[in-house]
Design an enzyme around this catalytic site. Structure first.
Site, PDB file in Angstrom:
ATOM      1  CG  ASP A  89      -1.998  -1.036   1.206  1.00 20.67           C
ATOM      2  OD1 ASP A  89      -1.751  -2.136   0.668  1.00 20.67           O
ATOM      3  OD2 ASP A  89      -3.083  -0.771   1.756  1.00 20.67           O
ATOM      4  CE  LYS A 151      -5.258   2.238   2.489  1.00 13.72           C
ATOM      5  NZ  LYS A 151      -4.120   1.525   3.132  1.00 13.72           N
ATOM      6  CE  LYS A 180      -6.790  -1.099   2.664  1.00 11.76           C
ATOM      7  NZ  LYS A 180      -5.436  -1.619   3.000  1.00 11.76           N
TER       8      LYS A 180
END
Length: 221
Positions: A89, A151, A180
């Site tokens: 991430d 995300k 996400k």
């Protein structure tokens, strides 16, 4: 709906201890979450704790500001994969995006994706600092660069995921990348609404309460 399989059970606080990470992994196993999300220094510990499970390990890089140079992010990503993470991430360089340096942002995402190969790359925008147009641009840049996920947030900015922002992101990426939602996902009803919008992963430190708190029959999981 099995909310647990959407959850990246997350602990990224500066004060997180070894004991805290062990507990995180134990909870992930107990509730069969999709993944744990930890800082790079705890990837090895998480791998050991999760060795007999199918739970994935996600590591954050360039976290939480995204302002370090690309080479540093690439090095960090590679080390996390070597230690046992299968998902990364990364935080984009937010300032570069705001300055309109789209080529820099896209190239950085692409280079990190190339560095980690077939492993999953999630690209964190930190939407609270961006205009709606900048969210659209970031979404397209991530798709162009081959990201697997986009995300919403780190959870450390001035705001987290919002339904409006997720809608914008989904309109841009369609089925070309997954989404996400992270930051402020603390109750089951909110989680279900995100999932119904097309979100396939939820980043939250409230995973246990999400799967143990009842919600309406309409959205029963």
């Amino acid at each position: 709906m099995q909310i647990n399989k959407y959850i990246d059970h997350t602990l990224l606080k500066a004060v997180a201890t070894k004991e805290d990470i062990v507990k995180l992994c134990e909870e992930a196993k107990e509730y069969d979450f999709c993944a744990v999300c930890v800082n790079g220094s705890y990837v090895t510990l998480a791998k050991e704790e999760l060795k007999d499970s199918a739970i994935k390990i996600a590591a954050v890089i360039g976290f939480p500001l995204g302002a370090m140079d690309t080479e540093s992010k690439i090095f960090e990503a590679k080390k996390c994969i070597e230690k046992g993470a299968s998902e990364i991430d990364m935080v984009i360089n937010i300032g570069k995006l705001i300055d309109g340096e789209n080529e820099y942002v896209e190239n950085e995402i692409r280079l990190i994706k190339e560095a980690i190969g077939k492993n999953i790359l999630k690209v964190i925008f930190e939407n609270c600092y961006l205009t709606k147009e900048q969210i659209k641009i970031a979404s397209q840049l991530a798709v162009n660069a081959g990201a697997d996920f986009i995300k919403t947030s780190t959870g450390f900015g001035t705001g987290g995921a919002t339904f409006e922002d997720v809608k914008i992101m989904k309109e841009v990426v369609g089925d070309k990348a997954q989404i996400k939602a992270a930051g402020g996902v603390r109750d089951a009803a909110t989680a279900v609404e995100y999932i119904e919008m097309g979100v396939t992963r939820l980043g939250t430190s409230s995973g246990v309460s999400l799967v143990t708190t009842g919600i309406s029959d309409k959205n029963k999981y």
